[in-house]
Design an enzyme around this catalytic site. Sequence first.
Site, PDB file in Angstrom:
ATOM      1  N   ASP A  99       0.026   5.165   1.027  1.00 52.06           N
ATOM      2  CA  ASP A  99      -0.237   6.163   2.123  1.00 52.06           C
ATOM      3  C   ASP A  99      -0.362   5.526   3.453  1.00 52.06           C
ATOM      4  OD1 ASP A  99      -0.800   8.603   0.657  1.00 52.06           O
ATOM      5  OD2 ASP A  99      -2.189   7.473  -0.143  1.00 52.06           O
ATOM      6  N   ASP A 135       0.740  -1.059   0.103  1.00 50.07           N
ATOM      7  CA  ASP A 135       0.004   0.012  -0.247  1.00 50.07           C
ATOM      8  C   ASP A 135       0.877   1.330   0.098  1.00 50.07           C
ATOM      9  OD1 ASP A 135      -2.333   1.580   0.380  1.00 50.07           O
ATOM     10  OD2 ASP A 135      -1.531   1.717   2.682  1.00 50.07           O
TER      11      ASP A 135
END
Length: 221
Positions: A15, A13
């Site tokens: 953020d 991922d």
Amino acid sequence: MFAGLKFAAFLFDMDGTVLNSIAAAERVWTKWAKLHGLDVATFLPTIHGKRAIETIAGLMLPGVDAVAEADALLKAEADDLEGIVPIPGAVAFLESLPPERWAIVTSAPRELALLRLKAAGIPVPAMMVTAEDVTHGKPAPDCFLLAAKRLGVEARDCLVFEDAPAGIAAGEASGASVMVISATHVHPLKTPHVSIAGYDRLGIALDDNGWIVLEPQRDAA
């Protein structure tokens, strides 16, 4: 830490996992929430790890076009990159990985993802899956399944790096192993998965087939 296991690829991922964009994102979303009469303190924790269009659509606000609002938020977030920084150790760790063995899998649109990666000094991977690439965003597993397919591996042979509940659920649903990055967590996240604050003490080794083994990074003398 995953003793005896090796992985065909790592799926990250973005953020909260390889970079910290919370301050920038929450500045933009706070303005939007106030404009629509939402309770900011209650609303902000719900924005992380999901696509903007699904966050907005889930509110079912009368007269609100989720597509148009998500597009406007993208433009606002693209204009606010102040304070975006890498998660500790992320740059060196990503640069240590074989380029064909990792990907960024993010709920952000590609344009915003590239801007944030550049702002944080994170290397752009050879392959990314972004918001536009899937019909169903996290917590659906589609994004991780697609990333594994594009890398030519099975999701069950991958290790997903995540920070948010929606992403963790997506990783679990894909059949991958999951590691939780807690660097941006204000409160401890209850999880059965291995959790680390950053990548400073994380290293890798490769087997004869190029599969990745995690190992503790020894401190430099």
